[in-house]
Design an enzyme around this catalytic site. Structure first.
Site, PDB file in Angstrom:
ATOM      1  N   VAL A   1      -8.749   2.012 -12.553  1.00  0.00           N
ATOM      2  CA  VAL A   1      -9.964   2.624 -13.112  1.00  0.00           C
ATOM      3  C   VAL A   1      -9.767   2.998 -14.583  1.00  0.00           C
ATOM      4  O   VAL A   1     -10.698   2.885 -15.394  1.00  0.00           O
ATOM      5  CB  VAL A   1     -10.343   3.879 -12.280  1.00  0.00           C
ATOM      6  CG1 VAL A   1     -11.484   4.645 -12.928  1.00  0.00           C
ATOM      7  CG2 VAL A   1     -10.707   3.494 -10.848  1.00  0.00           C
TER       8      VAL A   1
ATOM      9  N   ASP B   1       0.861  -1.177   0.000  1.00  0.00           N
ATOM     10  CA  ASP B   1       0.000   0.000   0.000  1.00  0.00           C
ATOM     11  C   ASP B   1       0.901   1.232   0.000  1.00  0.00           C
ATOM     12  O   ASP B   1       1.660   1.438   0.952  1.00  0.00           O
ATOM     13  CB  ASP B   1      -0.867  -0.056   1.271  1.00  0.00           C
ATOM     14  CG  ASP B   1      -1.742   1.163   1.445  1.00  0.00           C
ATOM     15  OD1 ASP B   1      -1.598   2.147   0.686  1.00  0.00           O
ATOM     16  OD2 ASP B   1      -2.577   1.130   2.366  1.00  0.00           O
TER      17      ASP B   1
ATOM     18  N   ASP C   1      -5.807   7.171  -5.542  1.00  0.00           N
ATOM     19  CA  ASP C   1      -6.130   8.587  -5.306  1.00  0.00           C
ATOM     20  C   ASP C   1      -6.948   8.727  -4.014  1.00  0.00           C
ATOM     21  O   ASP C   1      -6.607   9.520  -3.114  1.00  0.00           O
ATOM     22  CB  ASP C   1      -6.926   9.099  -6.515  1.00  0.00           C
ATOM     23  CG  ASP C   1      -6.992  10.605  -6.615  1.00  0.00           C
ATOM     24  OD1 ASP C   1      -6.397  11.282  -5.772  1.00  0.00           O
ATOM     25  OD2 ASP C   1      -7.650  11.101  -7.557  1.00  0.00           O
TER      26      ASP C   1
END
Ligand code: APR
Length: 183
Positions: A134, A25, A49
């Site tokens: 995405v 992460d 984001d």
């Protein structure tokens, strides 16, 4: 294999110790610069984001609003709020459409983020896999572009001294490992 998230395996490859791949992460990184996969309005969103804004606190978004936006393929910097970094480098990746313009725009994300890091004197920079969530960029192709662009930049510049790709899942890590010729 890559190991679990609490003890990510780090692959140190090429260019001495200046380029690393790790599973994890990115909001937990302790580096001078953390790169965000932003959108052109700098409006926040999901994915990395959202994670960066959540972990860093509202000051980052306040700065993004002041900046107002960023073209695709370019990078702007803000402070890093509560994250263990000096700066967040918001870069805007291309949305994958398969119409031919994406590779140069994706390369430009890495180049402009690295140039901004160099110009701001940042020694260590962590990148997520820009555009492959995405924005649907095929990860194998994106990994080739990312690795090639980073290696070219490191070959030509003394700063940053360390670039770490922080990949969020094993499939993505494997794509970057293959791109780096370390499979
Ligand atoms: N740390 C590291 N990588 C992460 C993290 C995290 N905390 N969270 C997600 N990722 C990974 C995703 O799994 C993917 O491999 O980052 C990669 C990029 O995915 P996205 O975050 O979806 O970024 P992108 O494809 O560039 O799309 C950008 O998504 O959130 C919106 O506002 C953003 O509109 C913009 C778009």
């Amino acid at each position: 294999m890559a190991g679990d998230r609490s003890k990510p395996t780090v692959f140190r490859i090429i260019a001495g110790k200046r380029f690393e791949l790790t599973l994890g992460d990115i909001t937990r990184e302790r580096v001078d610069g953390i790169v965000n996969a932003a959108n052109s309005r700098l409006a926040g969103g999901g994915g990395v984001d959202g994670a960066i804004h959540r972990a860093g606190g509202p000051g980052i978004m306040a700065e993004c609003r002041k900046i107002g936006g960023c073209p695709i393929g370019r990078t702007v910097a803000t402070t890093a709020g509560k994250l263990h970094a000096k700066r967040i480098l918001h870069t805007v990746g291309p949305i994958w459409r398969g119409d031919g313009g994406e590779p140069e725009l994706l390369a430009s994300c890495y180049r402009t983020a690295l140039a901004l890091a160099r110009d701001e004197g940042l020694a260590s920079v962590a990148f997520p896999s820009i555009s492959t969530g995405v924005y649907s960029y095929p990860v194998e192709e994106a990994a080739m572009i990312a690795v090639r662009t980073i290696m070219e930049f490191l070959g030509a510049n003394g700063l940053p001294t360390l670039v770490r790709m922080v990949l969020f899942d094993v499939k993505t890590l494997e794509a970057y490992r293959k791109a780096a010729g370390n499979s």
